[in-house]
Design a protein around this motif. Sequence first.
Motif, PDB file in Angstrom:
ATOM      1  N   ALA A   1       0.782  -1.243   0.000  1.00  0.00           N
ATOM      2  CA  ALA A   1       0.000   0.000   0.000  1.00  0.00           C
ATOM      3  C   ALA A   1       0.811   1.289   0.000  1.00  0.00           C
ATOM      4  O   ALA A   1       0.235   2.378  -0.009  1.00  0.00           O
ATOM      5  N   HIS A   2       2.131   1.184   0.047  1.00  0.00           N
ATOM      6  CA  HIS A   2       2.949   2.394  -0.123  1.00  0.00           C
ATOM      7  C   HIS A   2       4.320   2.020  -0.668  1.00  0.00           C
ATOM      8  O   HIS A   2       5.077   1.294  -0.029  1.00  0.00           O
ATOM      9  N   THR A   3       4.617   2.542  -1.850  1.00  0.00           N
ATOM     10  CA  THR A   3       5.922   2.231  -2.420  1.00  0.00           C
ATOM     11  C   THR A   3       6.347   3.260  -3.470  1.00  0.00           C
ATOM     12  O   THR A   3       5.577   4.149  -3.848  1.00  0.00           O
ATOM     13  N   HIS A   4       7.598   3.166  -3.854  1.00  0.00           N
ATOM     14  CA  HIS A   4       8.148   3.940  -4.972  1.00  0.00           C
ATOM     15  C   HIS A   4       8.906   2.887  -5.775  1.00  0.00           C
ATOM     16  O   HIS A   4      10.109   2.717  -5.619  1.00  0.00           O
ATOM     17  N   VAL A   5       8.153   2.132  -6.576  1.00  0.00           N
ATOM     18  CA  VAL A   5       8.660   0.858  -7.111  1.00  0.00           C
ATOM     19  C   VAL A   5       9.943   1.004  -7.917  1.00  0.00           C
ATOM     20  O   VAL A   5      10.873   0.215  -7.777  1.00  0.00           O
TER      21      VAL A   5
ATOM     22  N   ILE B   1      -0.304  10.527   0.792  1.00  0.00           N
ATOM     23  CA  ILE B   1       0.739  11.460   1.242  1.00  0.00           C
ATOM     24  C   ILE B   1       1.575  10.840   2.366  1.00  0.00           C
ATOM     25  O   ILE B   1       1.080  10.008   3.116  1.00  0.00           O
ATOM     26  N   HIS B   2       2.851  11.232   2.448  1.00  0.00           N
ATOM     27  CA  HIS B   2       3.694  10.832   3.590  1.00  0.00           C
ATOM     28  C   HIS B   2       3.401  11.775   4.755  1.00  0.00           C
ATOM     29  O   HIS B   2       3.400  12.987   4.566  1.00  0.00           O
ATOM     30  N   VAL B   3       3.191  11.232   5.961  1.00  0.00           N
ATOM     31  CA  VAL B   3       2.955  12.103   7.130  1.00  0.00           C
ATOM     32  C   VAL B   3       3.642  11.552   8.379  1.00  0.00           C
ATOM     33  O   VAL B   3       3.548  10.356   8.667  1.00  0.00           O
TER      34      VAL B   3
ATOM     35  N   ALA C   1       1.007   7.636   4.612  1.00  0.00           N
ATOM     36  CA  ALA C   1       2.055   6.633   4.777  1.00  0.00           C
ATOM     37  C   ALA C   1       2.892   6.990   6.007  1.00  0.00           C
ATOM     38  O   ALA C   1       3.112   8.171   6.286  1.00  0.00           O
ATOM     39  N   HIS C   2       3.316   5.968   6.696  1.00  0.00           N
ATOM     40  CA  HIS C   2       4.222   6.038   7.855  1.00  0.00           C
ATOM     41  C   HIS C   2       3.510   6.331   9.171  1.00  0.00           C
ATOM     42  O   HIS C   2       3.353   5.438   9.981  1.00  0.00           O
ATOM     43  N   ALA C   3       3.119   7.582   9.434  1.00  0.00           N
ATOM     44  CA  ALA C   3       2.474   7.927  10.709  1.00  0.00           C
ATOM     45  C   ALA C   3       3.220   7.295  11.883  1.00  0.00           C
ATOM     46  O   ALA C   3       2.637   6.614  12.714  1.00  0.00           O
TER      47      ALA C   3
ATOM     48  N   THR D   1       5.913  -1.464   1.688  1.00  0.00           N
ATOM     49  CA  THR D   1       7.360  -1.691   1.757  1.00  0.00           C
ATOM     50  C   THR D   1       8.140  -0.386   1.681  1.00  0.00           C
ATOM     51  O   THR D   1       9.303  -0.347   2.036  1.00  0.00           O
ATOM     52  N   ASP D   2       7.480   0.693   1.168  1.00  0.00           N
ATOM     53  CA  ASP D   2       8.202   1.905   0.788  1.00  0.00           C
ATOM     54  C   ASP D   2       9.129   1.553  -0.384  1.00  0.00           C
ATOM     55  O   ASP D   2       9.067   0.437  -0.903  1.00  0.00           O
ATOM     56  N   GLY D   3       9.985   2.461  -0.813  1.00  0.00           N
ATOM     57  CA  GLY D   3      10.859   2.182  -1.958  1.00  0.00           C
ATOM     58  C   GLY D   3      11.975   1.212  -1.602  1.00  0.00           C
ATOM     59  O   GLY D   3      12.375   1.110  -0.441  1.00  0.00           O
TER      60      GLY D   3
HETATM   61 ZN   LIG Z   1       7.574   6.714   0.792  1.00  0.00          ZN
END
Ligand SMILES: [Zn+2]
Length: 422
Positions: free
Chosen positions: A57-61, A205-207, A242-244, A293-295
């Motif tokens: 659900a969150h990545t920069h492939v 968005i990243h927060v 993303a993150h929180a 996973t994020d990037g």
């Molecule tokens: Zn990210």
Amino acid sequence: MIYDIAINNCLCFVDDSFINANVGIEGNKIKYVGKQNVKGDIEFNEKAVLIPALFNAHTHVAMSLFRGYAEDMPLMKWLKDKIWKVEKKLKPKDIYWGTMLGITEMIKSGIGSFSDLYIYMDEVAKAVGESGIRAVLCYGMADRGEEERAKKELEIGEEFVRKWNNEFNGRVKAIFGPHAPYTCSPEFLKKVRERAKEVKSIVHIHVSETQWEVEEIKKRYGDTPVNMLERIGFLDSDTVIAHAVWLSDEEIKVLKKRNVSVVHCPVSNLKLSSGIARVRDMIKSGINVALGTDGAASNNSYNLFQEMKFTSLLQKIKYMRADAIKSIDVLKMAVKNGYKAYGINGGEIKPEKLADIAIIDVKVANFYPLYSIENSLVYSAYGSEVTHLIIDGKVVMEEREILTFDEEKVFDKVEKIKEKFI
Ligand SMILES: [Zn+2]
């Protein structure tokens, strides 16, 4: 009735538990789940485990291109000294091949959907079309407080949504992606939110990824990131953050009140020493928490089985209690909550849901003896146990072979691209 695909003799993840069932797929939907034997043009009699395909659900492939390029650095130094410099060298075609590499890895570990925020997103969309995977895509916008830039960024973001939303039989969902509160001004974020509302789009968005971010936003605006976003009317059920990682009790209440979805990225948060998110508290308060996973530059894998295990282990240490989070809740984060966050009709093995299904071979050493499937999936799976992956009713991987493209070609292309970063 002959289905397009029939799967018999499986243990299926249905209503949060595993039951013996047979599954019939017609078009891109699941049409039958039950005890009756089913027939199909393609038949699997697997004696295997069926789960919804996992959702990253969150990545920069395309950052797969920077896998292992810069290690052992904190987030801001890593971005400024390394990543932002090599990203300037990226050409659109590089993004295409980097994305194909990431997709290869994801398909091989049962991921059927991912949510991506990056640059040259047309290339990402093309890779999604080609490979057969499902994706939520957005162009990562950042105005950095400049008015001209804000206009240009929003234009690119909107154009992307117009061009790609619902493409490839609906496999692409194109949304808005302002990068973060520290790279986007409140005025810009407000504008993005308004536009997203008008076209009924989700915003990703990243927060509150790092303590640095929280302090920086407090310095600039006198508020924490979540409270600042709440004040400008940015948060609602169409917001995915993303993150929180750094949240107060009050901020958790705000996220719940606004029905915001959160994407937890445990490995990236550890690797960049960002912190450990309060997943247990978020789940207890009823927030929808998905898994990402994020990037690859900050992970370095696109493997949600790893993320599941890390999620569970980290929560135990965060709260110093072994029952901090249950394995069934962790499994739901990976297979169900991502679909929910992005409003996609999948993540469950039920009639009328999208046919996104991973078939898992449990006749492997690390699954014996099998007392509890969810415990084995969360704590002992590697991802290589996924033998078949069905996405949107199509078999994309069969017996671990990807049917939609040539993986060797992807590896060759990426090795060539690597040369310009050395
Ligand atoms: Zn990210």
